[in-house]
Design an enzyme around this catalytic site. Structure first.
Site, PDB file in Angstrom:
ATOM      1  N   GLY A  44      12.655  58.393  52.486  1.00 23.82           N
ATOM      2  CA  GLY A  44      11.683  58.097  51.439  1.00 23.82           C
ATOM      3  C   GLY A  44      11.134  59.315  50.726  1.00 23.82           C
ATOM      4  NE  ARG A  70       7.313  58.571  55.500  1.00 19.14           N
ATOM      5  CZ  ARG A  70       8.240  57.692  55.152  1.00 19.14           C
ATOM      6  NH1 ARG A  70       8.108  56.420  55.473  1.00 19.14           N
ATOM      7  NH2 ARG A  70       9.296  58.079  54.479  1.00 19.14           N
ATOM      8  N   GLY A 128       5.774  56.128  52.699  1.00 13.68           N
ATOM      9  CA  GLY A 128       7.108  56.400  52.175  1.00 13.68           C
ATOM     10  C   GLY A 128       7.249  56.031  50.715  1.00 13.68           C
ATOM     11  CG  ASP A 129      11.213  55.255  49.429  1.00 16.97           C
ATOM     12  OD1 ASP A 129      11.040  55.234  50.661  1.00 16.97           O
ATOM     13  OD2 ASP A 129      12.162  54.668  48.872  1.00 16.97           O
ATOM     14  CB  THR A 186      13.886  49.748  53.607  1.00 15.35           C
ATOM     15  OG1 THR A 186      13.042  50.819  54.043  1.00 15.35           O
ATOM     16  CG2 THR A 186      13.270  49.180  52.357  1.00 15.35           C
TER      17      THR A 186
HETATM   18  N1  ASP Z   1      12.671  54.302  52.607  1.00 15.28           N
HETATM   19  C1  ASP Z   1      11.951  53.954  53.806  1.00 15.28           C
HETATM   20  C2  ASP Z   1      10.827  54.910  53.998  1.00 15.28           C
HETATM   21  O1  ASP Z   1      11.025  56.098  53.791  1.00 15.28           O
HETATM   22  C3  ASP Z   1      12.766  53.959  55.036  1.00 15.28           C
HETATM   23  C4  ASP Z   1      14.186  53.507  54.918  1.00 15.28           C
HETATM   24  O2  ASP Z   1      14.561  52.808  54.008  1.00 15.28           O
HETATM   25  O3  ASP Z   1      14.983  53.834  55.770  1.00 15.28           O
HETATM   26  O4  ASP Z   1       9.781  54.509  54.413  1.00 15.28           O
END
Ligand code: ASP
Length: 316
Positions: A230, A204, A206-207, A176
């Protein structure tokens, strides 16, 4: 007058040190340093923290080194679905896009939403349509694809079939980009952008586009941008949790961040990292993986970048 600072990350999905050549590592450090310089110039030419984090994230979205924009991960259908958000600490203004497929720089669409102030988050085709109507650069899916991410998808699919997914490296799984900044007016901001994790289910989210989880900024407290698993950032509302520990418990930025990343999230055995800055310009960048692409420029103008445990100073 407050002296501005900026910090960035390029994800905690960093390869083992020996898996890439020194030239590849140098490319990643070069692009991190460039993102920092771009954000720094914004802060020092009177720009706001929110301008600075957007500008720094755009540089990393355009770099193939990181899992965001060009170089984003594939979902299980071999499609890039991109998430991004941005938050302004002065008024808690925020914008986010999720499941975007055609926006070259998703953080720019998140910023446009913040300014429009009619919705905080748009998803899927409507996010793409909004970006196009706003006049942002639109691209085909191929633009986001790199050989490294195609290889990661093939590897993860093979491991899923063989039942050896647990052996997948952090680099194969995720990454990210994100930035946090304090500007000369004392305002904080944070921005995050990602392709999510490799082989994620279609649809999906994520965060990274979730305000309070992967991105959070509140003036007087802190700004946070996260990377890692996430689902756990959402469960722990990581950005808001760190801000709350500072605001309610009176913890320092570093204590609050370490608790959440190195204890709370680490207890699940999942990879996680953040960069954060507080209202006094303190910077922290904890992670519980082997490495995290990261860097910062201090109030004195000293620029540092790191990939694994070592951090190198480079010229501003
Ligand atoms: N946080 C990101 C997500 O879950 C992925 C990552 O940072 O590795 O989409």
């Amino acid at each position: 007058m407050i002296r501005p600072v900026i910090a960035i990350h390029g994800g905690c999905g960093v390869m083992a040190k020996l898996d890439l050549s020194e030239a590849d590592w140098a490319d990643a450090r070069r692009d991190l340093a460039e993102a920092l310089r771009v954000g720094w110039r914004v802060l020092h030419s009177g720009g706001s923290a929110v301008d600075a984090v957007e500008a720094a994230v755009v540089v990393m979205e355009d770099s193939p080194q990181f899992n965001a924009g060009h170089g984003a991960a594939f979902n299980t259908d071999g499609v890039h679905e991109l998430d991004s958000s941005i938050m302004r600490g002065s008024d808690l203004g925020a914008g986010a896009v999720t499941l975007a497929r055609r926006i070259r720089n998703p953080v720019r669409a998140a910023r446009a939403l913040l300014e429009r102030n009619t919705a905080i988050m748009l998803g899927g085709p409507e996010a793409d349509k909004f970006a196009e109507a706003t006049g942002l650069d639109m691209v085909e899916q191929e633009y986001f694809t790199t050989e490294r991410r195609a290889q990661a998808l093939a590897t993860l699919k093979a491991k899923a079939i063989a039942g050896t997914l647990k052996s997948a490296t952090e680099a194969e799984k995720h990454g990210t980009v994100g930035a946090v900044a304090l500007d000369a007016q004392g305002h904080l901001a944070a921005a995050t952008s990602t392709g999510g994790y490799t082989n994620k289910p279609a649809g999906r989210i994520g965060d990274s586009p979730i305000i309070g989880a992967g991105t959070y900024a509140r003036d007087g407290v802190c700004a946070v941008s996260g990377t890692g698993a996430g689902e756990f950032f959402i469960r722990h509302a990581v950005g808001h949790e760190i801000a709350s520990r500072i605001a309610y418990l009176g913890e320092t930025l570093q204590t609050a961040a370490d608790q959440v990343i190195k204890t709370d999230l680490a207890s699940y055995g999942v990879g996680a990292g953040i960069v954060a800055v507080d209202a006094h310009g303190n910077i922290t960048a904890p992670f519980n993986t082997d490495g995290m692409f990261r860097g910062w420029i201090t109030a004195d103008g000293d620029l540092f970048v790191g990939t694994h445990t070592d951090v190198t100073q480079v010229s501003l």
